[in-house]
Motif scaffolding. Structure first.
Motif, PDB file in Angstrom:
ATOM      1  N   SER A   1      32.315  75.838  33.997  1.00 58.69           N
ATOM      2  CA  SER A   1      32.109  74.951  35.146  1.00 58.69           C
ATOM      3  C   SER A   1      30.642  74.973  35.571  1.00 58.69           C
TER       4      SER A   1
ATOM      5  N   GLU B   1      27.796  71.920  35.525  1.00 56.97           N
ATOM      6  CA  GLU B   1      27.051  71.584  36.740  1.00 56.97           C
ATOM      7  C   GLU B   1      25.550  71.629  36.491  1.00 56.97           C
TER       8      GLU B   1
ATOM      9  N   LYS C   1      24.406  68.628  34.444  1.00 58.64           N
ATOM     10  CA  LYS C   1      24.293  67.393  35.227  1.00 58.64           C
ATOM     11  C   LYS C   1      22.914  67.261  35.857  1.00 58.64           C
TER      12      LYS C   1
ATOM     13  N   GLU D   1      37.922  65.624  42.389  1.00 62.58           N
ATOM     14  CA  GLU D   1      36.785  65.018  41.705  1.00 62.58           C
ATOM     15  C   GLU D   1      36.348  65.859  40.507  1.00 62.58           C
ATOM     16  N   TYR D   2      36.421  67.184  40.662  1.00 65.60           N
ATOM     17  CA  TYR D   2      36.099  68.112  39.573  1.00 65.60           C
ATOM     18  C   TYR D   2      36.984  67.828  38.359  1.00 65.60           C
TER      19      TYR D   2
ATOM     20  N   HIS E   1      38.771  65.059  37.813  1.00 61.56           N
ATOM     21  CA  HIS E   1      38.550  63.679  37.363  1.00 61.56           C
ATOM     22  C   HIS E   1      37.353  63.591  36.420  1.00 61.56           C
ATOM     23  N   GLN E   2      36.266  64.266  36.768  1.00 58.50           N
ATOM     24  CA  GLN E   2      35.068  64.225  35.925  1.00 58.50           C
ATOM     25  C   GLN E   2      35.314  64.867  34.567  1.00 58.50           C
TER      26      GLN E   2
ATOM     27  N   ASP F   1      37.394  62.527  32.520  1.00 53.46           N
ATOM     28  CA  ASP F   1      36.603  61.381  32.101  1.00 53.46           C
ATOM     29  C   ASP F   1      35.706  61.719  30.915  1.00 53.46           C
ATOM     30  N   GLU F   2      35.129  62.928  30.926  1.00 51.73           N
ATOM     31  CA  GLU F   2      34.184  63.302  29.875  1.00 51.73           C
ATOM     32  C   GLU F   2      34.854  63.906  28.641  1.00 51.73           C
TER      33      GLU F   2
ATOM     34  N   ALA G   1      34.223  68.695  27.471  1.00 50.84           N
ATOM     35  CA  ALA G   1      33.209  68.106  28.351  1.00 50.84           C
ATOM     36  C   ALA G   1      31.856  68.765  28.130  1.00 50.84           C
TER      37      ALA G   1
ATOM     38  N   ARG H   1      28.409  67.053  26.758  1.00 49.41           N
ATOM     39  CA  ARG H   1      27.124  67.175  27.463  1.00 49.41           C
ATOM     40  C   ARG H   1      26.062  67.919  26.642  1.00 49.41           C
TER      41      ARG H   1
END
Length: 365
Positions: free
Chosen positions: A17, A21, A24, A73-74, A76-77, A80-81, A149, A153
């Motif tokens: 996590s 972060e 990002k 939101e955590y 969801h992201q 999504d990724e 994810a 990234r």
């Protein structure tokens, strides 16, 4: 040799996590793990995001509430990724806590046995209970999503070799030495969970607390196959009998049952007698689970400090940080831990006061 902005030791939910972060904010990140990421305490957890639990320490309450707010939101992201479907459930918790229990957040309300029968027809209570506005998550799906994810990234994974030492120069972290290689980085974060104290030169006072878990399937699935999305759990809410057992339903019909608290060092062997007792305790709450098929049984090692509070912040070595010792709250606190450690590493003031969680209260060179 490539130099990373940050090297994170440990590929559990806290480490991954935080890696996301930081990425990002355009930092380059390497995650170092002795095994494949997401295989230790994180994947072993039940997945309760239990901010309303009366046993939640007052010292972490602000962080717990903030993290709970971040969770939708955590997830969801990450979905999504990664493309993963992460089972975040907001049905709440039924807890058989005493009538005079003081809960640490707004929203809990007492429910009678008659009302409970409407909520959960398969639960067999002996007393009135409480409804708690909590959520739960399928941690294995979450960990799979986090790994994907991170790869999306372009976070670098260095796996298969344990971290032995944080490399220092004139009191500043310069990277990580593993059994196989050196990884250069200007910032290092120890997210190694129960193994955080094994990495030189600082010895954090973190030890493992073993917990047994099992997974029950409520319908007769074909032998060897996972439950299907058409199956439904026998209960919709998380059900807790505090100090005895909890049952965490998954949308696909599985029921995660836990858990014990054992001081057994790094022993991860499964004791069939303990599993049998947990199964019986679950059946006492939901009788139909007594005949349910056991899909799996396992143990996990929760990292805990002497005061059962996490170690969060910079150490006596500049550029070397700790994010470990979350005990039973690692899943719940992952989003806020990632946020505040990212703030620290990037030179910002953290949004939560970390003075109580200083790694220096237990570490020594």
């Amino acid at each position: 040799m490539k130099t990373w902005d940050a090297a994170i030791i440990g590929g559990g939910i806290i480490g991954l996590s935080l890696a996301l972060e930081l990425r990002k904010h355009r930092l380059t990140v390497a995650v170092i793990d002795k095994t494949e990421p997401g295989r230790e305490a994180s994947a072993a957890a039940g997945g309760m995001i239990a901010h309303a639990d009366p046993h939640t320490s007052e010292q972490i309450l602000d962080a717990a509430l903030a993290s709970t707010e971040l969770y939708p939101e955590y997830v969801h992201q990450i979905e999504d990724e990664s493309g993963e479907d992460i089972d975040l459930r907001a049905q709440g918790t039924i807890s058989f806590s005493p009538a005079n229990t003081k809960f640490p957040c707004p929203g809990p309300r007492q429910i009678s046995i008659d009302e409970l029968a409407k909520f959960e027809a398969n639960v067999s209570p002996r007393e009135d209970g409480w409804y708690l506005p909590e959520t739960s998550v399928d941690v294995r799906a979450l960990m799979q999503g986090l790994v994907k994810a991170c790869k999306h990234r372009e976070i670098h994974f260095a796996v298969g070799a344990a971290a032995l030492e944080v490399i220092t120069d004139h009191g500043h972290a310069r990277g990580v030495r593993t059994e196989k290689a050196h990884h250069k980085a200007g910032l290092v974060v120890n997210c190694a969970g129960a193994w955080a104290g094994e990495i030189a030169p600082l010895r954090f006072f973190v030890k493992p607390v073993k917990g047994h878990m099992l997974c029950l399937v409520s319908q007769q699935a074909v032998a060897g196959l996972e439950p299907s999305r058409e199956e439904k759990p026998l209960v919709q809410h998380v059900v807790r009998n505090p100090g005895v057992v909890y049952i965490v339903p998954r949308t696909d019909g599985r029921h995660i049952v836990g858990s014990t608290l054992e001081d057994a060092g790094f022993d991860k062997r499964v004791d069939p007698n303990v599993i049998q007792r947990l199964h019986q305790a679950a059946a006492n709450l939901v009788p139909e689970l007594g005949e349910a098929r056991m899909l799996e049984a396992w143990t996990g090692l929760r990292p805990t400090s002497p005061d059962k509070l996490p170690l969060l912040g910079e150490t006596s070595i500049r550029g070397y940080f700790a994010a470990t010792g979350h005990y039973r709250d690692g899943i719940m606190l992952a989003p806020i831990t990632a946020k505040i450690l990212s703030q620290l590493l990037r030179g910002e003031r953290p949004s939560i006061d970390l003075s109580l969680f200083s790694p220096e209260r237990f570490s020594h060179a």
